[in-house]
Design an enzyme around this catalytic site. Structure first.
Site, PDB file in Angstrom:
ATOM      1  N   THR A  59       0.820  -1.210   0.000  1.00 55.17           N
ATOM      2  CA  THR A  59       0.000   0.000   0.000  1.00 55.17           C
ATOM      3  C   THR A  59       0.857   1.265   0.000  1.00 55.17           C
ATOM      4  O   THR A  59       2.008   1.242   0.461  1.00 55.17           O
ATOM      5  CB  THR A  59      -0.903  -0.015   1.257  1.00 55.17           C
ATOM      6  N   ASP A  60       0.264   2.361  -0.470  1.00 55.70           N
ATOM      7  CA  ASP A  60       0.966   3.648  -0.402  1.00 55.70           C
ATOM      8  C   ASP A  60       1.006   4.187   1.028  1.00 55.70           C
ATOM      9  O   ASP A  60       1.732   5.138   1.322  1.00 55.70           O
ATOM     10  CB  ASP A  60       0.312   4.675  -1.342  1.00 55.70           C
ATOM     11  N   GLU A  61       0.219   3.558   1.932  1.00 56.21           N
ATOM     12  CA  GLU A  61       0.140   4.086   3.300  1.00 56.21           C
ATOM     13  C   GLU A  61       1.460   3.925   4.054  1.00 56.21           C
ATOM     14  O   GLU A  61       1.682   4.578   5.072  1.00 56.21           O
ATOM     15  CB  GLU A  61      -1.023   3.431   4.061  1.00 56.21           C
ATOM     16  N   TYR A 101      -1.759  -0.568  11.010  1.00 57.98           N
ATOM     17  CA  TYR A 101      -1.881  -1.246   9.715  1.00 57.98           C
ATOM     18  C   TYR A 101      -0.710  -0.906   8.806  1.00 57.98           C
ATOM     19  O   TYR A 101      -0.011  -1.791   8.295  1.00 57.98           O
ATOM     20  CB  TYR A 101      -3.209  -0.859   9.032  1.00 57.98           C
ATOM     21  N   LYS A 112       2.415  -3.242   7.289  1.00 61.02           N
ATOM     22  CA  LYS A 112       2.697  -3.409   5.855  1.00 61.02           C
ATOM     23  C   LYS A 112       4.124  -2.946   5.541  1.00 61.02           C
ATOM     24  O   LYS A 112       4.814  -3.531   4.710  1.00 61.02           O
ATOM     25  CB  LYS A 112       1.679  -2.642   4.996  1.00 61.02           C
TER      26      LYS A 112
HETATM   27  P1  NAD Z   1      -9.378  -7.620   2.396  1.00 63.55           P
HETATM   28  O1  NAD Z   1      -9.385  -7.348   3.859  1.00 63.55           O
HETATM   29  O2  NAD Z   1     -10.610  -7.378   1.608  1.00 63.55           O
HETATM   30  O3  NAD Z   1      -8.940  -9.148   2.136  1.00 63.55           O
HETATM   31  C1  NAD Z   1      -7.910  -9.782   2.832  1.00 63.55           C
HETATM   32  C2  NAD Z   1      -8.055 -11.287   2.660  1.00 63.55           C
HETATM   33  O4  NAD Z   1      -6.985 -11.929   3.368  1.00 63.55           O
HETATM   34  C3  NAD Z   1      -9.365 -11.845   3.243  1.00 63.55           C
HETATM   35  O5  NAD Z   1      -9.982 -12.705   2.314  1.00 63.55           O
HETATM   36  C4  NAD Z   1      -8.912 -12.593   4.497  1.00 63.55           C
HETATM   37  O6  NAD Z   1      -9.748 -13.710   4.813  1.00 63.55           O
HETATM   38  C5  NAD Z   1      -7.505 -13.031   4.108  1.00 63.55           C
HETATM   39  N1  NAD Z   1      -6.649 -13.292   5.278  1.00 63.55           N
HETATM   40  C6  NAD Z   1      -6.491 -12.502   6.365  1.00 63.55           C
HETATM   41  N2  NAD Z   1      -5.661 -13.102   7.253  1.00 63.55           N
HETATM   42  C7  NAD Z   1      -5.260 -14.274   6.698  1.00 63.55           C
HETATM   43  C8  NAD Z   1      -4.403 -15.320   7.120  1.00 63.55           C
HETATM   44  N3  NAD Z   1      -3.771 -15.287   8.311  1.00 63.55           N
HETATM   45  N4  NAD Z   1      -4.216 -16.383   6.297  1.00 63.55           N
HETATM   46  C9  NAD Z   1      -4.854 -16.454   5.098  1.00 63.55           C
HETATM   47  N5  NAD Z   1      -5.704 -15.483   4.657  1.00 63.55           N
HETATM   48  C10 NAD Z   1      -5.899 -14.397   5.439  1.00 63.55           C
HETATM   49  O7  NAD Z   1      -8.142  -6.777   1.821  1.00 63.55           O
HETATM   50  P2  NAD Z   1      -7.950  -6.127   0.380  1.00 63.55           P
HETATM   51  O8  NAD Z   1      -8.500  -4.753   0.385  1.00 63.55           O
HETATM   52  O9  NAD Z   1      -8.384  -7.094  -0.647  1.00 63.55           O
HETATM   53  O10 NAD Z   1      -6.360  -5.996   0.344  1.00 63.55           O
HETATM   54  C11 NAD Z   1      -5.543  -7.046  -0.186  1.00 63.55           C
HETATM   55  C12 NAD Z   1      -4.087  -6.613  -0.090  1.00 63.55           C
HETATM   56  O11 NAD Z   1      -3.907  -5.407  -0.839  1.00 63.55           O
HETATM   57  C13 NAD Z   1      -3.642  -6.307   1.339  1.00 63.55           C
HETATM   58  O12 NAD Z   1      -2.345  -6.811   1.509  1.00 63.55           O
HETATM   59  C14 NAD Z   1      -3.648  -4.788   1.414  1.00 63.55           C
HETATM   60  O13 NAD Z   1      -2.678  -4.321   2.316  1.00 63.55           O
HETATM   61  C15 NAD Z   1      -3.304  -4.410  -0.018  1.00 63.55           C
HETATM   62  N6  NAD Z   1      -3.826  -3.119  -0.509  1.00 63.55           N
HETATM   63  C16 NAD Z   1      -5.137  -2.811  -0.399  1.00 63.55           C
HETATM   64  C17 NAD Z   1      -5.609  -1.598  -0.934  1.00 63.55           C
HETATM   65  C18 NAD Z   1      -7.069  -1.232  -0.878  1.00 63.55           C
HETATM   66  O14 NAD Z   1      -7.443  -0.135  -1.287  1.00 63.55           O
HETATM   67  N7  NAD Z   1      -7.952  -2.103  -0.432  1.00 63.55           N
HETATM   68  C19 NAD Z   1      -4.717  -0.710  -1.549  1.00 63.55           C
HETATM   69  C20 NAD Z   1      -3.361  -1.070  -1.646  1.00 63.55           C
HETATM   70  C21 NAD Z   1      -2.930  -2.289  -1.134  1.00 63.55           C
HETATM   71  P1  TYD Z   2     -10.779   3.699   4.137  1.00 66.73           P
HETATM   72  O1  TYD Z   2     -11.740   3.193   3.120  1.00 66.73           O
HETATM   73  O2  TYD Z   2     -10.868   3.135   5.528  1.00 66.73           O
HETATM   74  O3  TYD Z   2      -9.313   3.535   3.527  1.00 66.73           O
HETATM   75  P2  TYD Z   2      -7.884   4.066   4.104  1.00 66.73           P
HETATM   76  O4  TYD Z   2      -8.055   4.486   5.510  1.00 66.73           O
HETATM   77  O5  TYD Z   2      -7.048   2.821   3.987  1.00 66.73           O
HETATM   78  O6  TYD Z   2      -7.462   5.171   3.188  1.00 66.73           O
HETATM   79  O7  TYD Z   2     -10.956   5.260   4.265  1.00 66.73           O
HETATM   80  C1  TYD Z   2     -10.758   6.140   3.175  1.00 66.73           C
HETATM   81  C2  TYD Z   2     -10.858   7.556   3.712  1.00 66.73           C
HETATM   82  O8  TYD Z   2     -12.204   7.791   4.178  1.00 66.73           O
HETATM   83  C3  TYD Z   2      -9.960   7.823   4.909  1.00 66.73           C
HETATM   84  O9  TYD Z   2      -9.444   9.144   4.818  1.00 66.73           O
HETATM   85  C4  TYD Z   2     -10.888   7.697   6.101  1.00 66.73           C
HETATM   86  C5  TYD Z   2     -12.231   8.155   5.558  1.00 66.73           C
HETATM   87  N1  TYD Z   2     -13.424   7.513   6.155  1.00 66.73           N
HETATM   88  C6  TYD Z   2     -14.459   8.304   6.663  1.00 66.73           C
HETATM   89  O10 TYD Z   2     -14.410   9.553   6.628  1.00 66.73           O
HETATM   90  N2  TYD Z   2     -15.556   7.671   7.193  1.00 66.73           N
HETATM   91  C7  TYD Z   2     -15.655   6.312   7.266  1.00 66.73           C
HETATM   92  O11 TYD Z   2     -16.677   5.779   7.781  1.00 66.73           O
HETATM   93  C8  TYD Z   2     -14.580   5.519   6.731  1.00 66.73           C
HETATM   94  C9  TYD Z   2     -14.646   4.009   6.775  1.00 66.73           C
HETATM   95  C10 TYD Z   2     -13.490   6.169   6.177  1.00 66.73           C
END
Ligand code: NAD
Ligand code: TYD
Length: 355
Positions: A134-136, A159, A163
């Site tokens: 992630t960019d975070e 979190y 990461k």
């Molecule tokens: P998500 O929470 O929707 O899915 C995570 C999955 O991992 C789930 O299906 C969960 O059951 C599984 N999991 C958790 N713990 C586990 C374990 N111990 N063993 C096996 N499986 C396990 O997350 P996401 O949004 O799909 O993110 C996927 C990846 O992408 C993550 O690594 C996250 O850091 C990264 N990412 C997410 C975003 C975003 O915007 N969602 C952006 C950049 C990077």
């Molecule tokens: P989120 O979807 O939790 O992603 P991330 O924190 O990983 O960027 O949140 C996106 C943005 O929205 C973040 O700045 C937090 C804000 N947010 C709210 O204002 N209200 C909410 O209920 C949630 C879940 C997020």
């Protein structure tokens, strides 16, 4: 054409993982076997891939397992002769990490270490270990500038710190043991199959149901939004053509303050769904609430490297991707109701047994 035959995808029942597996079969023309390992936390839903499981037969294998389980993961890697790994499994929600970091440390750090160690032991067979990050990890930006691959790490939440730690381990396994790794650091994704605790699905469903829309702080925090399938395409591009040991930043060049996203969702739901009972526009549901502790102010990605070196560009604009996304949540009430009710656990019990 890919050289991978047996691809291990971790976390394939989550938001990005399910979209990635779907992308492999439906868009990338992947001809090998996908082994999806997911422990099925609250965020993992195998129903998101039920059609793929039925259609692809033995080319799609689901194993319910914990990435921290060394023996089980070794068994999976050997049984299915895994030659490439796309590692997505993680605890992913910042708010949960603030309340209870334990699972984030365990899965994101120890789980990644466990997979790296197993891959290292199978270095003669494993030709790519890709970490989806992630960019975070870069922390928070001021009003100008953007993250690049050389931005120093400065994570602010449990979190993002977990990461960052996993990114460092991946890098170290390349430098120390010569493991062929790549890392993508991507901005916020939106699209179908996202658990409705994240901003876009939460606000869409609350708006539909006439519930308050909790905007943190002043709503002016900025995120850089990318449609999930474009992220999947970037991951696949990097896995196949990225240089081993190299990091690629991925983003949508689409910065939006949170309040703009929420206003847009309100207007879309007003247009696409029946009106609220009181006749008010959905923007009236917006409720400013106490800010998230350590809330990063702005994220933005400069994705010049992946664009110029690998020729990746997003296929969706914000207009096309966002419209599809909102419609998907309105049209897929069954999926939404099941992930929210936990009823899908029954489905899991009927369809899978944990070995
Ligand atoms: P998500 O929470 O929707 O899915 C995570 C999955 O991992 C789930 O299906 C969960 O059951 C599984 N999991 C958790 N713990 C586990 C374990 N111990 N063993 C096996 N499986 C396990 O997350 P996401 O949004 O799909 O993110 C996927 C990846 O992408 C993550 O690594 C996250 O850091 C990264 N990412 C997410 C975003 C975003 O915007 N969602 C952006 C950049 C990077
Ligand atoms: P989120 O979807 O939790 O992603 P991330 O924190 O990983 O960027 O949140 C996106 C943005 O929205 C973040 O700045 C937090 C804000 N947010 C709210 O204002 N209200 C909410 O209920 C949630 C879940 C997020």
């Amino acid at each position: 054409m890919t050289k991978f035959k047996n691809l291990l995808v971790t976390g394939g029942c989550g938001f990005i993982g399910a979209n990635f597996v779907r992308y492999l079969f439906e868009e990338a023309g992947f001809k090998g076997r996908v082994v999806n390992v997911d422990i099925l936390t609250y965020a993992g839903n195998p129903e998101s891939l039920a059609d793929i499981a039925e259609r692809e037969g033995g080319r799609y294998v689901f194993v319910q397992a914990d990435i921290c389980d060394r023996e089980k993961m070794a068994e999976v890697m050997d049984k299915y002769e895994i030659d490439a790994i796309c590692h997505l499994a993680a605890e992913s929600h910042v708010d949960r990490s603030i309340v209870r970091p334990d699972d984030f440390i365990r899965t994101n750090i120890f789980g990644t270490y466990n997979l790296l160690q197993l891959a290292r032991e199978r270095k003669d067979r494993i030709v790519r270990f890709h970490h989806v990050s992630t960019d975070e990890v870069f922390g928070s930006l001021g009003p100008t500038g953007a993250f690049t691959e050389t931005t120093p790490y400065s994570p602010n939440s449990p979190y993002s710190a977990s990461k960052a730690a996993s990114d460092h381990l991946v890098r170290a396994y390349h430098e120390t043991y010569g493991l062929p790794v790549t890392i993508t650091n991507c901005s916020n994704n939106y699209g179908p199959y996202q658990f409705p605790e994240k901003l876009v699905p939460l606000m869409t469903l609350n708006a539909l149901e006439g519930k308050p829309l909790p905007v943190y702080g002043d709503g002016l925090n900025v995120r850089d939004w990318l449609y999930v399938t474009d992220h999947c395409a970037a991951i696949w591009t990097v896995m196949n053509r990225g240089e081993s040991g190299r990091v690629y930043c991925v983003g949508g060049r689409c910065e939006k303050p949170n309040i703009d996203i929420v206003n847009r969702i309100c207007d879309d739901v007003d247009r696409l769904a029946p009106p609220l009972e009181n006749g008010q526009p959905r923007r009236s549901l917006i409720t400013y609430v106490k800010d998230r502790p350590g809330h990063d102010w702005r994220y933005a990605i400069d994705c010049t490297r992946i664009e110029q070196e690998l020729g990746w560009h997003p296929a969706e604009t914000f207009e096309t991707g966002f419209d599809k996304t909102i419609r998907w949540y309105l049209d897929n009430r069954e999926w939404v109701d099941r992930v929210r009710s936990g009823a899908y656990r029954q489905w899991i019990d009927q369809n899978y047994t944990r070995r």
